[in-house]
Design an enzyme around this catalytic site. Structure first.
Site, PDB file in Angstrom:
ATOM      1  N   ASP A 268       0.897  -1.297   0.089  1.00 28.31           N
ATOM      2  CA  ASP A 268       0.137   0.141  -0.010  1.00 28.31           C
ATOM      3  C   ASP A 268       0.802   1.266  -0.039  1.00 28.31           C
ATOM      4  OD1 ASP A 268      -2.365  -1.524  -0.156  1.00 28.31           O
ATOM      5  OD2 ASP A 268      -2.618  -1.203   2.293  1.00 28.31           O
TER       6      ASP A 268
ATOM      7  N   ASP B  41      -6.932  -1.286  -4.742  1.00 26.06           N
ATOM      8  CA  ASP B  41      -8.094  -1.094  -3.632  1.00 26.06           C
ATOM      9  C   ASP B  41      -8.959  -0.104  -4.395  1.00 26.06           C
ATOM     10  OD1 ASP B  41      -6.675  -2.820  -1.855  1.00 26.06           O
ATOM     11  OD2 ASP B  41      -5.724  -1.088  -1.102  1.00 26.06           O
TER      12      ASP B  41
END
EC number: 3.4.23.36
Length: 160
Positions: A125, A143
């Protein structure tokens, strides 16, 4: 003959969408791994940083504090999601391009994060949106793809 054309058109839409998102996701994560050390931050704009973190869980780091079983559980959930969404796409009509696109975005995101879990044991991330000292959960392009796909489906399902 007409039905074959419809299936080919439908396949083209979702395969192109999936490949495009996967290329963006994988290449962005590769660049983050290569140029930003884990837990380092690179300021992009006043409200956007690239903050390299490893998420061993799911959205909002759910299950990330577990002892490793979550990798297999979340990988299985991703595989099942990909299979179910692919099956749904094959049952949709050619004209349902918004639904096809939405499911394709979800498949692409699930696949991108699954690839991370398989190769790294975690999801990379890096997108950190913040206002002053308040930071939203760090996330990635996969995401975003899942989120946008879900929003499209919600708009379709709740606008009729």
């Amino acid at each position: 003959m007409k039905q074959k054309y419809s299936k080919k058109s439908k396949k083209w839409i979702y395969i192109t969408t999936i490949i495009f998102i996967l290329i963006l996701d994988i290449s962005s994560k590769h660049l983050i791994i290569k140029y930003i050390k884990t837990y380092d931050t690179k300021k992009i704009f006043s409200v956007l940083n690239f903050f390299h973190v490893h998420n061993h869980g799911a959205a909002f780091s759910f299950l990330s504090d577990q002892n490793g079983w979550q990798k297999w559980f979340l990988s299985t959930v991703s595989i099942l999601t990909i299979l179910v969404m692919t099956r749904i796409i094959t049952k949709l009509k050619k004209q349902e391009t918004k639904k096809i696109t939405a499911y394709s975005l979800i498949i692409a995101g699930a696949t991108g994060n699954l690839i991370d879990r398989i190769f790294y044991g975690f999801v990379v991330d890096f997108i950190d949106i913040h206002i002053n000292d308040w930071h939203f959960a760090t996330f990635n392009i996969a995401d975003c793809s899942i989120f946008i796909g879900i929003i499209i489906l919600m708009r379709i399902n709740y606008s009729t």
